[in-house]
Motif scaffolding. Structure first.
Motif, PDB file in Angstrom:
ATOM      1  N   TYR A 280       0.876  -1.173   0.000  1.00 56.76           N
ATOM      2  CA  TYR A 280       0.000   0.000   0.000  1.00 56.76           C
ATOM      3  C   TYR A 280       0.915   1.226   0.000  1.00 56.76           C
ATOM      4  CZ  TYR A 280      -3.928  -2.954   1.547  1.00 56.76           C
ATOM      5  OH  TYR A 280      -4.901  -3.912   1.636  1.00 56.76           O
ATOM      6  N   GLY A 286      -4.686  10.169   0.137  1.00 56.84           N
ATOM      7  CA  GLY A 286      -5.109   8.831   0.541  1.00 56.84           C
ATOM      8  C   GLY A 286      -4.335   7.747  -0.199  1.00 56.84           C
ATOM      9  N   GLU A 290      -2.624  -0.207  -4.329  1.00 53.47           N
ATOM     10  CA  GLU A 290      -3.232  -1.287  -3.553  1.00 53.47           C
ATOM     11  C   GLU A 290      -2.885  -2.622  -4.200  1.00 53.47           C
ATOM     12  OE1 GLU A 290      -7.611  -2.920  -2.007  1.00 53.47           O
ATOM     13  OE2 GLU A 290      -7.472  -1.230  -3.412  1.00 53.47           O
ATOM     14  N   ALA A 362      -9.258  10.159  11.825  1.00 49.70           N
ATOM     15  CA  ALA A 362      -9.868   9.538  10.652  1.00 49.70           C
ATOM     16  C   ALA A 362      -9.456  10.232   9.363  1.00 49.70           C
ATOM     17  CB  ALA A 362     -11.396   9.538  10.788  1.00 49.70           C
ATOM     18  N   SER A 368      -6.291   6.137   7.931  1.00 45.36           N
ATOM     19  CA  SER A 368      -7.487   5.684   7.210  1.00 45.36           C
ATOM     20  C   SER A 368      -7.166   4.504   6.299  1.00 45.36           C
ATOM     21  CB  SER A 368      -8.083   6.835   6.404  1.00 45.36           C
ATOM     22  OG  SER A 368      -7.172   7.306   5.428  1.00 45.36           O
ATOM     23  N   THR A 369      -5.970   4.505   5.695  1.00 42.76           N
ATOM     24  CA  THR A 369      -5.577   3.363   4.867  1.00 42.76           C
ATOM     25  C   THR A 369      -5.427   2.111   5.708  1.00 42.76           C
ATOM     26  OG1 THR A 369      -4.443   4.773   3.256  1.00 42.76           O
ATOM     27  CG2 THR A 369      -3.778   2.468   3.347  1.00 42.76           C
ATOM     28  N   THR A 370      -4.808   2.245   6.869  1.00 41.29           N
ATOM     29  CA  THR A 370      -4.645   1.095   7.762  1.00 41.29           C
ATOM     30  C   THR A 370      -6.000   0.570   8.211  1.00 41.29           C
ATOM     31  OG1 THR A 370      -2.573   2.054   8.553  1.00 41.29           O
ATOM     32  CG2 THR A 370      -3.525   0.287   9.864  1.00 41.29           C
ATOM     33  N   GLN A 371      -6.877   1.468   8.590  1.00 38.67           N
ATOM     34  CA  GLN A 371      -8.185   1.058   9.110  1.00 38.67           C
ATOM     35  C   GLN A 371      -9.062   0.448   8.012  1.00 38.67           C
ATOM     36  OE1 GLN A 371     -11.031   4.174  10.224  1.00 38.67           O
ATOM     37  NE2 GLN A 371     -11.317   3.107  12.180  1.00 38.67           N
ATOM     38  N   THR A 372      -9.035   1.042   6.814  1.00 40.36           N
ATOM     39  CA  THR A 372      -9.952   0.620   5.762  1.00 40.36           C
ATOM     40  C   THR A 372      -9.448  -0.588   4.993  1.00 40.36           C
ATOM     41  OG1 THR A 372     -10.688   2.904   5.499  1.00 40.36           O
ATOM     42  CG2 THR A 372     -11.208   1.380   3.709  1.00 40.36           C
ATOM     43  N   TYR A 373      -8.173  -0.587   4.630  1.00 42.90           N
ATOM     44  CA  TYR A 373      -7.674  -1.609   3.711  1.00 42.90           C
ATOM     45  C   TYR A 373      -6.938  -2.737   4.415  1.00 42.90           C
ATOM     46  CZ  TYR A 373      -8.861   1.768   0.110  1.00 42.90           C
ATOM     47  OH  TYR A 373      -9.545   2.631  -0.698  1.00 42.90           O
ATOM     48  N   SER A 375      -7.299  -3.903   7.399  1.00 41.19           N
ATOM     49  CA  SER A 375      -8.204  -4.768   8.151  1.00 41.19           C
ATOM     50  C   SER A 375      -8.969  -5.731   7.244  1.00 41.19           C
ATOM     51  CB  SER A 375      -9.191  -3.909   8.955  1.00 41.19           C
ATOM     52  OG  SER A 375      -9.927  -3.060   8.091  1.00 41.19           O
ATOM     53  N   ARG A 376      -9.017  -5.448   5.942  1.00 40.77           N
ATOM     54  CA  ARG A 376      -9.733  -6.336   5.022  1.00 40.77           C
ATOM     55  C   ARG A 376      -8.988  -7.637   4.754  1.00 40.77           C
ATOM     56  NH1 ARG A 376     -11.285  -2.276   0.020  1.00 40.77           N
ATOM     57  NH2 ARG A 376     -12.711  -0.863   1.151  1.00 40.77           N
TER      58      ARG A 376
END
Length: 469
Positions: A280, A286, A290, A362, A368-373, A375-376
């Motif tokens: 990433y 942002g 990816e 946020a 935000s990248t760590t939290q959104t991507y 965690s997926r």
């Protein structure tokens, strides 16, 4: 197939004869027109036949002695050509990539006249970082009578990789001391078949005789088995920050340049040990790249190319203060207890507002990248974060997200004081700022399953530390 000026001159002569014949009442001139037309057709057929024979025997090679180069390096390229004997006029010209600097065409051209190899050596300079490929050499074939020509492309298209100059005196360590991190084969904290010895236990029915530790058995007078740690591939995720502030430093020696060096080293080791690797990249707006972890060989290549090409993103107003954490707000509220001044009355509502902290965090691209991507991805992921120390609160929260579910995180951090222009003019001040950085690094490394390393120019760090000593 192309026709030359001589061809059109003959065609013009034939047309002139056809026009003049009725005017001068000389019908025989028409025969001249027909004769020229027949001659041109016959020469064309012969040219096509010879061209096919040439194509069957033509051998062209274009090579460079090394395919891994350094930016601005000049290396020779060698063009060779050979064919069966042919009356055609054959020239071969090497095609240099647009991003490279080569000599004029005349210096990278050879003429092929027969079975003897023709060769030309010319220098090429590579000012642009990245992966470049030569175009196929251009072959120009001309009829010996100068009537027809053909241009084709034949031969190899060698590829070269141009790497940037190595950042000077690269230092990776902790508290000013160089530290070598080990990556690759990874223990799973479980026991079974493996390489690294873990512990002894008594032999039980069903154990393999090959696992018996005979020295321990002889010493303890009963059979003992040596367990080994099970090793496994590790899914590795590189999270690289390339916001505008990472452009701080001298050209070629910016924060991003130093972090790039380390991230490329980790990518290479992941490939060496067959670890699934992902990437990433984070800019001011942002997520910019990816690539989820994969063992695909093409993905390793794509990741390396992306890291080489990575540039600071567009400038956006920077919040150097970072977000105010709840703990900081709580400490400030305690200090204001009993303060009846107008200033304290104005400040208290902001200190009670936790939502402002949440919004600030946020909005941080790295968080935000760590939290959104991140965690997926699910499952076990080993994450390496590459950034600077300018927003410690946001970084801490991002690390907390990355280490969830028992995952491990390693952070490579560039101290701003080592890159800021003029920061070393006052070494005492620089040492005090480095001490603050080191305090933050240790606090962050105190989190479970988190390791933090400083990255920067070793000579500048040595100058700062010499003041403290």
């Amino acid at each position: 197939m192309d026709v030359t000026r001589r061809f059109w001159a003959l065609v013009g002569a034939a047309l002139a004869l056809a026009v003049v014949a009725p005017l001068v009442e000389r019908p025989l001139l028409v025969l001249g027109t027909a004769g020229i037309g027949g001659y041109l057709f016959a020469r064309q057929m012969v040219f096509v036949h010879r061209l096919h024979r040439l194509d069957d025997s033509l051998q062209i090679d274009l090579s460079v002695p090394r395919t891994l180069l350094t930016q601005d390096e000049t290396v020779p390229a060698i063009l060779r050509g050979v064919s069966a004997s042919t009356p055609l006029n054959v020239t071969v010209t090497a095609t240099v990539p647009a991003s490279a600097d080569g000599p004029p065409e005349a210096e990278r051209r050879v003429s092929i006249t027969g079975p003897e190899t023709a060769s030309a050596t010319f220098d090429v300079t590579w000012p642009v970082v990245g992966t470049m490929r030569f175009g196929a050499p251009t072959v120009r074939v001309v009829d010996p009578h100068g009537l027809f020509a053909e241009t084709i492309e034949r031969g190899p298209t060698p590829e070269v990789r141009v790497e940037p100059h190595t950042a000077r005196t690269l230092h990776v360590g902790q508290g000013g001391e160089t530290a070598l991190a080990t990556f690759g084969e990874h223990a799973t904290d479980s026991l079974g078949e493996g390489i690294d010895p873990a512990e002894l236990r008594r032999y039980t029915a069903g154990d393999s005789a090959g696992d018996i530790d005979w020295k321990a058995t002889a010493r303890l007078n009963e059979p003992y088995v040596r367990e080994h740690e099970v090793e496994t591939d590790r899914r590795t995720m590189l999270l690289v920050d390339h916001r505008q502030r990472l452009d701080t430093g001298q050209p070629g020696e910016t924060k991003l340049d130093y972090l790039r060096e380390v991230s490329l080293a980790l990518a290479e080791q992941a490939k060496q040990f067959d670890d699934p690797l992902g990437l990433y990249t984070v800019g001011d707006e942002g997520l910019t790249t990816e690539l989820e972890p994969s063992l695909d060989g093409e993905q390793y290549r794509t990741i390396v190319d992306t890291l080489y090409d990575l540039e600071p993103s567009g400038a956006v107003a920077e919040r150097t203060m970072g977000a105010r954490s709840p703990g900081t707000a709580q400490a400030t509220r305690i200090r204001l207890q009993g303060d009846t001044s107008a200033f304290a009355a104005t400040l208290r509502p902001y200190l009670r507002e936790r939502r402002g902290y949440v919004r600030q965090i946020a909005q941080d691209p790295l968080f935000s990248t760590t939290q959104t991507y991140l965690s997926r991805l699910g499952g076990e992921v080993w994450t390496a974060i590459f950034t600077d120390d300018r927003q410690p609160t946001e970084l801490r929260e991002a690390v907390k997200i990355a280490r969830q579910d028992g995952n491990h995180v390693v952070v490579f951090l560039t101290p701003h004081v080592l890159f800021e222009s003029g920061a070393l003019a006052d070494l005492n001040d620089a040492y005090a700022r480095y001490t603050e950085f080191e305090s933050f690094r240790r606090d962050l490394a105190a989190l479970d399953r988190v390791s933090v390393y400083e990255v920067g120019p070793g000579d500048r760090l040595a100058a700062v530390l010499s003041t403290g000593r």
